[in-house]
Design a protein around this motif. Structure first.
Motif, short mmCIF file in Angstrom:
data_model
loop_
_atom_site.label_atom_id
_atom_site.label_comp_id
_atom_site.label_asym_id
_atom_site.label_seq_id
_atom_site.Cartn_x
_atom_site.Cartn_y
_atom_site.Cartn_z
N TYR A 106 0.85 -1.19 0.00
CA TYR A 106 0.00 0.00 0.00
C TYR A 106 0.88 1.23 0.00
O TYR A 106 1.89 1.30 0.72
CB TYR A 106 -0.89 -0.02 1.24
CG TYR A 106 -1.60 1.28 1.52
CD1 TYR A 106 -2.80 1.59 0.88
CD2 TYR A 106 -1.09 2.18 2.45
CE1 TYR A 106 -3.47 2.78 1.16
CE2 TYR A 106 -1.75 3.37 2.73
CZ TYR A 106 -2.93 3.67 2.07
OH TYR A 106 -3.59 4.85 2.34
N GLN A 149 -2.88 4.02 -3.20
CA GLN A 149 -2.93 2.94 -4.19
C GLN A 149 -2.54 1.61 -3.56
O GLN A 149 -1.84 1.56 -2.54
CB GLN A 149 -2.01 3.24 -5.37
CG GLN A 149 -0.53 3.19 -5.04
CD GLN A 149 0.37 3.59 -6.20
OE1 GLN A 149 -0.07 4.12 -7.22
NE2 GLN A 149 1.67 3.34 -6.06
N VAL A 204 -6.82 3.58 -5.30
CA VAL A 204 -8.07 3.28 -4.59
C VAL A 204 -8.52 4.54 -3.86
O VAL A 204 -7.79 5.51 -3.74
CB VAL A 204 -7.88 2.11 -3.60
CG1 VAL A 204 -7.57 0.82 -4.33
CG2 VAL A 204 -6.77 2.42 -2.58
N LEU A 244 -10.20 8.72 -6.39
CA LEU A 244 -9.26 8.66 -7.49
C LEU A 244 -9.04 10.02 -8.14
O LEU A 244 -7.97 10.31 -8.67
CB LEU A 244 -9.75 7.67 -8.55
CG LEU A 244 -10.10 6.26 -8.04
CD1 LEU A 244 -10.57 5.39 -9.20
CD2 LEU A 244 -8.92 5.64 -7.32
N ASN A 248 -3.58 4.59 -12.98
CA ASN A 248 -3.31 3.16 -13.04
C ASN A 248 -2.05 2.97 -13.87
O ASN A 248 -1.95 3.51 -14.99
CB ASN A 248 -4.47 2.41 -13.71
CG ASN A 248 -5.73 2.45 -12.88
OD1 ASN A 248 -5.83 1.81 -11.85
ND2 ASN A 248 -6.71 3.23 -13.34
#
Length: 338
Positions: free
Chosen positions: A151, A177, A199, A202, A216
């Motif tokens: 994390y 994230q 996560v 966003l 991403n």
């Protein structure tokens, strides 16, 4: 006459055979020294072979290490410096379970050169990164394989822009994230596949004009050891965030040099359509790292180093990458962002 010669040769041969059959203890001194001199190189060769990677005890080689790291801003990443630690949880005969933690202070962007495209990162915030992993060696210890997950968090303070657009209401926002990685390292090659998946919130409003989003990112880096001290790598990555209109691929190259035990400097070059060309550099030092068979200390064992040292290296790709874009609300720009 000929019969006498044949008789003499026969007696000499018989005497030689008898001498060869005598116990070592009663042979003449000269006869003992020659076999011993021949046997010594063989013993040394066997001992040298035993000193290879198979003779390494991982409990001696894999230790807790800690230190500092720093990096200049890159494609969606900040200027930063902080501390980190590699903590072995369990060291087996051919495997290691570990946790690796980092805490970084994130600093302002260079003046007029935003790391996230439009809005300048401003002020100081503190980000964190944690990886829980497992690494193991294959049967003949020629490859190290690993898997890790964790994390990452990134608070981000913002200020003005480098586009000339006046903004108000600059915000400090928070991105986070989940991450995962796969590793494979040999004496010459290394492969690192990774995924960074944001996560939480966003997409967040940075100011009256721009909003920012965490990207991403999915990639693969392939590295090659030019020398035990110098390593090069090339990587491919795909990044996307629909709100930022980012969806494309990029490439990056890296050179890293081990100056001394645990001290590594690196230079990075990347290109993609969202950030275009970015150049950055980084520095990392770990107290207690590379102490076993380090290249600058034990140059007679260069083959051992990459595989064994890979067991206690810090996993890569730890940053939350952010991109910003003009905010449009209800079909109108700027003023409907809040």
């Amino acid at each position: 006459m000929q019969r006498s010669i044949r008789l003499s040769l026969s007696l000499a041969g018989t005497a030689a055979l008898a001498l060869a059959s005598l116990p070592l203890a009663i042979r003449p001194a000269g006869a003992q020294e020659a076999p011993a001199a021949v046997a010594e190189p063989k013993a040394e060769t066997t001992e040298a072979a035993d000193l290879g990677v198979m003779g390494v005890n991982l409990r001696d080689a894999v230790k807790f290490n800690y230190g500092f790291q720093g990096a200049l801003q890159g494609a969606g990443t900040p200027n930063q410096a902080g501390i980190g630690a590699f903590i072995p949880l369990h060291v087996g005969s051919s495997s290691v379970a570990f946790v690796d933690v980092l805490v970084n202070a994130n600093f302002s962007d260079y003046s007029g050169y935003s790391s996230i495209i439009n809005t300048d990162v401003s002020g100081t915030t503190f980000s964190t990164s944690t990886r829980l992993g497992y690494r193991w060696l294959n049967g003949n210890r020629s490859w190290m394989y690993g898997v890790n997950a964790g994390y990452d968090s990134r608070p981000m303070a913002t200020g003005g822009t480098d586009t000339g657009v006046a903004v108000t209401g600059s915000q400090t926002v928070f991105f986070q994230q989940l991450a995962a990685g796969l590793e494979a390292v040999s004496n010459t090659w290394n492969f690192n596949a990774y995924a960074l998946v944001p996560v939480g919130d966003l997409e967040q409003q940075l100011n009256s004009v721009y909003q920012g989003g965490a990207l991403n990112t999915y990639g693969l880096d392939i590295g090659y050891s030019i020398t035990p001290q110098l390593k090069a790598s090339i990587g491919y990555y795909h990044q996307d965030r629909s709100e930022e209109e980012v969806d494309g691929s990029g490439v990056r190259g890296r050179l890293a040099y081990n100056l001394t035990n645990g001290l590594t400097v690196g230079a990075n070059l990347s290109y993609d359509q969202a950030f275009e060309t970015r150049v950055s550099a980084d520095l990392k030092y770990r107290f207690g790292a590379n102490g076993y068979g380090a290249p600058s200390i034990r140059k007679q064992q260069p083959v051992v180093m990459p595989v064994i040292q890979a067991l206690s290296t810090t996993p890569a790709n730890r940053d939350v990458r952010v991109h910003d874009e003009v905010c449009y609300g209800y079909g109108r720009p700027y003023y409907w962002c809040f």
